[in-house]
Design a protein around this motif. Structure first.
Motif, PDB file in Angstrom:
ATOM      1  N   UNK A  75     -54.854 -55.125  30.473  1.00  0.00           N
ATOM      2  CA  UNK A  75     -54.096 -55.047  29.546  1.00  0.00           C
ATOM      3  C   UNK A  75     -52.582 -54.747  29.981  1.00  0.00           C
ATOM      4  N   UNK A  76     -51.887 -55.764  29.829  1.00  0.00           N
ATOM      5  CA  UNK A  76     -50.531 -55.929  30.423  1.00  0.00           C
ATOM      6  C   UNK A  76     -49.146 -55.499  29.373  1.00  0.00           C
ATOM      7  N   UNK A  77     -48.379 -54.956  29.817  1.00  0.00           N
ATOM      8  CA  UNK A  77     -47.038 -55.103  29.101  1.00  0.00           C
ATOM      9  C   UNK A  77     -45.897 -55.993  29.787  1.00  0.00           C
ATOM     10  N   UNK A  78     -46.237 -56.392  30.868  1.00  0.00           N
ATOM     11  CA  UNK A  78     -45.295 -57.344  31.452  1.00  0.00           C
ATOM     12  C   UNK A  78     -46.009 -58.818  31.614  1.00  0.00           C
ATOM     13  N   UNK A  79     -45.457 -59.725  31.134  1.00  0.00           N
ATOM     14  CA  UNK A  79     -46.027 -61.281  30.764  1.00  0.00           C
ATOM     15  C   UNK A  79     -46.212 -61.867  32.020  1.00  0.00           C
ATOM     16  N   UNK A  80     -45.146 -61.409  33.100  1.00  0.00           N
ATOM     17  CA  UNK A  80     -45.460 -62.230  34.234  1.00  0.00           C
ATOM     18  C   UNK A  80     -46.765 -61.656  35.144  1.00  0.00           C
ATOM     19  N   UNK A  81     -46.883 -60.376  34.880  1.00  0.00           N
ATOM     20  CA  UNK A  81     -48.448 -59.829  35.488  1.00  0.00           C
ATOM     21  C   UNK A  81     -49.464 -60.302  35.110  1.00  0.00           C
ATOM     22  N   UNK A  82     -49.592 -60.667  33.642  1.00  0.00           N
ATOM     23  CA  UNK A  82     -50.735 -61.717  33.366  1.00  0.00           C
ATOM     24  C   UNK A  82     -50.763 -63.013  33.806  1.00  0.00           C
ATOM     25  N   UNK A  83     -49.715 -63.430  33.595  1.00  0.00           N
ATOM     26  CA  UNK A  83     -49.654 -65.041  34.395  1.00  0.00           C
ATOM     27  C   UNK A  83     -49.872 -65.058  35.631  1.00  0.00           C
ATOM     28  N   UNK A  84     -49.509 -64.024  36.566  1.00  0.00           N
ATOM     29  CA  UNK A  84     -49.638 -64.147  37.854  1.00  0.00           C
ATOM     30  C   UNK A  84     -51.247 -63.717  38.155  1.00  0.00           C
ATOM     31  N   UNK A  96     -41.888 -71.424  32.071  1.00  0.00           N
ATOM     32  CA  UNK A  96     -41.353 -71.356  33.212  1.00  0.00           C
ATOM     33  C   UNK A  96     -42.135 -70.664  34.554  1.00  0.00           C
ATOM     34  N   UNK A  97     -42.761 -69.500  33.880  1.00  0.00           N
ATOM     35  CA  UNK A  97     -43.811 -68.708  34.713  1.00  0.00           C
ATOM     36  C   UNK A  97     -44.952 -69.279  34.903  1.00  0.00           C
ATOM     37  N   UNK A  98     -45.540 -69.999  33.832  1.00  0.00           N
ATOM     38  CA  UNK A  98     -46.861 -70.647  33.838  1.00  0.00           C
ATOM     39  C   UNK A  98     -46.703 -72.000  34.987  1.00  0.00           C
ATOM     40  N   UNK A  99     -45.592 -72.604  34.964  1.00  0.00           N
ATOM     41  CA  UNK A  99     -45.099 -73.748  36.041  1.00  0.00           C
ATOM     42  C   UNK A  99     -45.313 -73.089  37.232  1.00  0.00           C
ATOM     43  N   UNK A 100     -44.627 -71.936  37.642  1.00  0.00           N
ATOM     44  CA  UNK A 100     -44.654 -71.251  38.884  1.00  0.00           C
ATOM     45  C   UNK A 100     -45.843 -70.913  39.353  1.00  0.00           C
TER      46      UNK A 100
END
Length: 357
Positions: free
Chosen positions: A58-67, A88-92
């Motif tokens: 359970x994340x409050x930061x979307x980059x943490x979930x995507x990563x 952009x993050x999903x591409x990365x």
């Protein structure tokens, strides 16, 4: 491309729209909800408990979930100003993505994303959900079969009533240009543009009018009166492929309308009409073989065959596993849609017809 038998999905954004997405995810055999992201921690843990998602996912930061390496694919249901950042993050991190419309806040963001995407492409599906209404899918098939002959004109309306003065709707992010980009145009008009592209093809030129009917709304949090800087109403005419003429109207201020997205397609030999509020019916006006010679055709309502029903997340599952289905709305469709939105805004601001390409 993911080959796993079970695809772990991470959902970003747990607001009102997420309920439908959660339900659709649960209906896909190979999907399992494995991670959630939401800035409101109370909502995050409430839905986390409902979905059985472990607390460490359970994340409050979307980059943490995507990563997160345990997340195979991402579904995003966030406000418009965050759309580009999620893509952009999903591409990365090379994560397949189901993104909501409008594609981005503005066309500059779409162009920047395209430069990144072309270097590192990923499976991206954009949530043009009306492609999955049974009557729309059946209409697409009839057009492909030349049921009404060459198309000459398409008329599309998308009308809602929630923004009308009668209902005193309070100020929210959808009335803030910095967060939403546009009002009715991006919220509803993006679907009209996609329907026209689906049935006819690409836009060549547009001539538009945009208007804000209610310029002030009360902020329910602060109690202040805030200025609305997005459109309540947009109409535009267009020239599409093969010189097909289109006329379009959208507003959130149409008292009496619920969620009225309707399309009428006029061909040389007949007309087709569909309305998302009647998803399993289609109105067709063509000359019947039984009609007397010279008789004028009349509209008849047909029930759409069950085979035209399809859940949109099935196409996302197929896209993620490298089995892309025809008419799946992908990154390119999102980009083209945003380009048309941009040209409509240009036309309304200048009072002139604007070419799309």
């Amino acid at each position: 491309m993911i080959k796993n038998d079970v695809i772990t999905v991470g959902l970003i954004g747990l607001g009102q729209m997420s309920g439908g997405h959660r339900k659709m995810i649960s209906e896909i055999e190979h999907f399992q909800m494995g991670a959630l992201c939401e800035v409101n921690e109370e909502i995050l843990h409430q839905i986390g408990d409902e979905e059985g998602v472990s607390k460490e996912k359970r994340f409050t930061d979307m980059e943490a979930l995507i990563a997160d390496p345990d997340v195979d694919a991402v579904v995003s249901v966030v406000p418009n100003h965050l759309h580009a950042r999620v893509i952009e993050l999903c591409i990365y991190y090379q994560k397949p993505l189901m993104a909501e419309k409008p594609f981005t806040l503005d066309f500059n963001e779409a162009e920047n994303l395209t430069a990144l995407y072309e270097k590192q492409p990923i499976p991206v599906m954009v949530g043009f959900s009306y492609r999955y209404v049974a009557s729309f899918r059946y209409a697409k098939k009839l057009i492909a079969e030349n049921k009404i002959g060459p198309i000459r004109h398409i008329a599309i309306r998308y009308l809602q009533s929630g923004g009308a003065a009668l209902f005193e709707k309070p100020y929210a992010w959808r009335f803030n240009k910095a967060v939403s980009g546009t009002g009715a145009l991006g919220d509803l008009g993006a679907h009209m543009i996609d329907s026209a592209r689906l049935f006819v093809g690409e836009f060549r030129a547009v001539s538009a009018l945009m208007e804000t009917f209610i310029t002030k709304r009360k902020d329910p949090v602060s109690g202040e009166t805030k200025t609305v800087d997005v459109d309540d109403f947009t109409s535009f005419q267009a020239v599409l492929e093969n010189n097909v003429i289109g006329n379009f109207v959208t507003t959130r201020n149409a008292v009496g309308s619920g969620n009225q997205h309707e399309v009428t397609i006029y061909g040389d030999y007949g007309t087709i009409h569909v309305n998302c509020e009647r998803p399993n019916e289609i109105d067709i006006c063509v000359r019947d073989e039984k009609d007397e010679e010279g008789a004028r055709p009349v509209f008849k309502t047909e029930i759409v065959p069950d085979s035209y029903r399809k859940q949109q997340f099935q196409d996302f599952a197929d896209l993620v596993t490298g089995n892309e289905q025809p008419n799946t709305p992908t990154f390119y469709d999102g980009y083209q849609n945003q380009k048309v939105l941009d040209r409509i805004i240009q036309s309304a601001e200048t009072g002139q017809t604007v070419k799309v390409d």
